[in-house]
Write a protein that holds these residues in place. Structure first.
Motif, mmCIF file in Angstrom:
data_model
loop_
_atom_site.group_PDB
_atom_site.id
_atom_site.type_symbol
_atom_site.label_atom_id
_atom_site.label_comp_id
_atom_site.label_asym_id
_atom_site.label_seq_id
_atom_site.Cartn_x
_atom_site.Cartn_y
_atom_site.Cartn_z
ATOM 1 N N LYS A 77 -4.831 -52.100 -48.346
ATOM 2 C CA LYS A 77 -5.498 -50.986 -47.670
ATOM 3 C C LYS A 77 -6.568 -50.352 -48.570
ATOM 4 O O LYS A 77 -7.653 -49.988 -48.108
ATOM 5 C CB LYS A 77 -4.455 -49.942 -47.251
ATOM 6 N N ALA A 78 -6.274 -50.236 -49.861
ATOM 7 C CA ALA A 78 -7.226 -49.627 -50.795
ATOM 8 C C ALA A 78 -8.535 -50.412 -50.843
ATOM 9 O O ALA A 78 -9.627 -49.834 -50.871
ATOM 10 C CB ALA A 78 -6.620 -49.531 -52.192
ATOM 11 N N VAL A 79 -8.434 -51.737 -50.854
ATOM 12 C CA VAL A 79 -9.627 -52.586 -50.911
ATOM 13 C C VAL A 79 -10.482 -52.403 -49.650
ATOM 14 O O VAL A 79 -11.716 -52.442 -49.712
ATOM 15 C CB VAL A 79 -9.201 -54.064 -51.115
ATOM 16 N N GLU A 80 -9.839 -52.147 -48.531
ATOM 17 C CA GLU A 80 -10.575 -51.905 -47.292
ATOM 18 C C GLU A 80 -11.258 -50.534 -47.302
ATOM 19 O O GLU A 80 -12.368 -50.372 -46.791
ATOM 20 C CB GLU A 80 -9.620 -51.976 -46.089
ATOM 21 N N LEU A 81 -10.606 -49.529 -47.892
ATOM 22 C CA LEU A 81 -11.074 -48.143 -47.794
ATOM 23 C C LEU A 81 -12.106 -47.757 -48.855
ATOM 24 O O LEU A 81 -13.060 -47.034 -48.567
ATOM 25 C CB LEU A 81 -9.887 -47.180 -47.930
ATOM 26 N N PHE A 82 -11.885 -48.227 -50.092
ATOM 27 C CA PHE A 82 -12.622 -47.669 -51.223
ATOM 28 C C PHE A 82 -13.834 -48.501 -51.618
ATOM 29 O O PHE A 82 -13.869 -49.717 -51.439
ATOM 30 C CB PHE A 82 -11.684 -47.502 -52.428
ATOM 31 N N ASP A 83 -14.815 -47.804 -52.214
ATOM 32 C CA ASP A 83 -16.009 -48.455 -52.761
ATOM 33 C C ASP A 83 -15.829 -48.780 -54.237
ATOM 34 O O ASP A 83 -16.580 -49.586 -54.790
ATOM 35 C CB ASP A 83 -17.230 -47.541 -52.571
ATOM 36 N N MET A 84 -14.873 -48.122 -54.895
ATOM 37 C CA MET A 84 -14.538 -48.425 -56.286
ATOM 38 C C MET A 84 -13.094 -48.004 -56.538
ATOM 39 O O MET A 84 -12.636 -47.009 -55.981
ATOM 40 C CB MET A 84 -15.463 -47.706 -57.270
ATOM 41 N N ILE A 85 -12.405 -48.766 -57.392
ATOM 42 C CA ILE A 85 -11.070 -48.383 -57.862
ATOM 43 C C ILE A 85 -11.180 -48.101 -59.353
ATOM 44 O O ILE A 85 -11.496 -48.999 -60.139
ATOM 45 C CB ILE A 85 -10.039 -49.497 -57.581
ATOM 46 N N GLN A 86 -10.941 -46.826 -59.747
ATOM 47 C CA GLN A 86 -11.170 -46.409 -61.137
ATOM 48 C C GLN A 86 -9.947 -46.584 -62.028
ATOM 49 O O GLN A 86 -10.030 -46.305 -63.231
ATOM 50 C CB GLN A 86 -11.583 -44.932 -61.184
ATOM 51 N N THR A 87 -8.826 -47.021 -61.469
ATOM 52 C CA THR A 87 -7.564 -46.905 -62.210
ATOM 53 C C THR A 87 -6.842 -48.242 -62.372
ATOM 54 O O THR A 87 -5.624 -48.319 -62.255
ATOM 55 C CB THR A 87 -6.651 -45.902 -61.479
ATOM 56 N N VAL A 88 -7.573 -49.284 -62.663
ATOM 57 C CA VAL A 88 -6.942 -50.593 -62.879
ATOM 58 C C VAL A 88 -6.359 -50.618 -64.296
ATOM 59 O O VAL A 88 -7.064 -50.378 -65.270
ATOM 60 C CB VAL A 88 -7.951 -51.734 -62.670
ATOM 61 N N ASP A 89 -5.058 -50.884 -64.367
ATOM 62 C CA ASP A 89 -4.387 -50.771 -65.669
ATOM 63 C C ASP A 89 -3.526 -51.974 -66.026
ATOM 64 O O ASP A 89 -2.736 -51.917 -66.962
ATOM 65 C CB ASP A 89 -3.537 -49.490 -65.716
ATOM 66 N N SER A 90 -3.682 -53.080 -65.276
ATOM 67 C CA SER A 90 -2.902 -54.269 -65.622
ATOM 68 C C SER A 90 -3.549 -55.496 -64.993
ATOM 69 O O SER A 90 -4.282 -55.391 -63.996
ATOM 70 C CB SER A 90 -1.461 -54.143 -65.117
ATOM 71 N N LEU A 91 -3.221 -56.642 -65.563
ATOM 72 C CA LEU A 91 -3.709 -57.900 -64.997
ATOM 73 C C LEU A 91 -3.115 -58.132 -63.608
ATOM 74 O O LEU A 91 -3.801 -58.575 -62.694
ATOM 75 C CB LEU A 91 -3.358 -59.068 -65.936
ATOM 76 N N LYS A 92 -1.824 -57.808 -63.430
ATOM 77 C CA LYS A 92 -1.185 -58.003 -62.125
ATOM 78 C C LYS A 92 -1.908 -57.232 -61.030
ATOM 79 O O LYS A 92 -2.136 -57.754 -59.935
ATOM 80 C CB LYS A 92 0.286 -57.553 -62.184
ATOM 81 N N LEU A 93 -2.270 -55.969 -61.320
ATOM 82 C CA LEU A 93 -2.972 -55.154 -60.327
ATOM 83 C C LEU A 93 -4.357 -55.740 -60.046
ATOM 84 O O LEU A 93 -4.776 -55.845 -58.885
ATOM 85 C CB LEU A 93 -3.091 -53.707 -60.817
ATOM 86 N N ALA A 94 -5.056 -56.144 -61.085
ATOM 87 C CA ALA A 94 -6.399 -56.707 -60.913
ATOM 88 C C ALA A 94 -6.356 -57.996 -60.099
ATOM 89 O O ALA A 94 -7.213 -58.226 -59.232
ATOM 90 C CB ALA A 94 -7.036 -56.974 -62.278
#
Length: 218
Positions: A77-94
């Motif tokens: 859902k975040a990828v659909e909604l946001f123009d940027m994600i400022q809080t990437v903190d792990s390889l798994k999340l990325a």
């Protein structure tokens, strides 16, 4: 002063090269629209569900940034909604962001969150682990690393944040020399309502301001 006056005052205080992100946690669509009318171009939300609630009213009027901790089960859902994600903190999340962005044909701009205070209870990449993470991210096709972000620890005086901002700026400068096909260090996101002028003095070119725009949260 009202929201519009607050925005205009902040925009008059900060240098032209510094981007203001209005931190809109718990704020209504009407409040956010008022800040946009005063000159805000970037709005930050902490939660996917809050972004989803206000997006119909503000879509097309600003760029929406995720500035809160993002759980992997909310990435689609975040990828659909946001123009940027400022809080990437792990390889798994990325990797999850890359996968979900790829599924909708999107390249997702991200910032890597640095745990500049090395606080075990907080999210963020430990400073010494940044370059190993960048190496791992360089092969992902559907994210673009555009800079770093930090919160810094909660301290008595904003002045005490200077060492943490300096550490993150040094990492940013070192990372700017790192060459990767999907890495371009443009943004150093540091500083909030009580510390943004200090953060700018220490090199921030993006600040996240909430209560100084909208007033204290009720």
């Amino acid at each position: 002063m009202g929201i519009k006056e607050n925005v205009r005052k902040i925009l008059s205080e900060i240098p032209e090269h510094v981007t203001l992100v209005a931190a809109a946690k718990t704020r209504t669509a009407e409040e956010i629209l008022e800040s946009i009318e005063a000159g805000v171009r970037y709005v930050g939300e902490n939660y996917v569900q809050e972004a989803e609630r206000v997006l119909p009213a503000i879509k097309g009027k600003c760029l929406l940034h995720m500035i809160g901790h993002l759980q992997r089960n909310k990435v689609k859902k975040a990828v659909e909604l946001f123009d940027m994600i400022q809080t990437v903190d792990s390889l798994k999340l990325a990797v999850e962001i890359d996968k979900r962005a790829g599924a909708i044909g999107k390249v997702m701009p991200i910032l890597i969150e640095i745990n500049s205070g090395r606080e075990p209870q907080k999210s963020g990449v430990m400073p010494e682990d940044l370059f190993e993470l960048l190496e791992s991210l360089s092969s992902l096709k559907n994210i673009k690393v555009e800079g770093l972000m930090t919160m810094g620890p909660v301290l008595e005086s904003p002045e005490e944040l200077k060492p943490y901002f300096r550490l993150t700026r040094k990492l940013f400068e070192d990372a700017s020399k790192y060459s990767g096909p999907n890495i371009e260090m443009k943004w150093l996101s540091m500083g909030m309502s009580d510390s943004y002028l200090i953060a700018i003095a220490e090199g921030a070119n993006m600040v996240r301001i909430g209560s100084k725009i909208y007033g204290r949260r009720k």
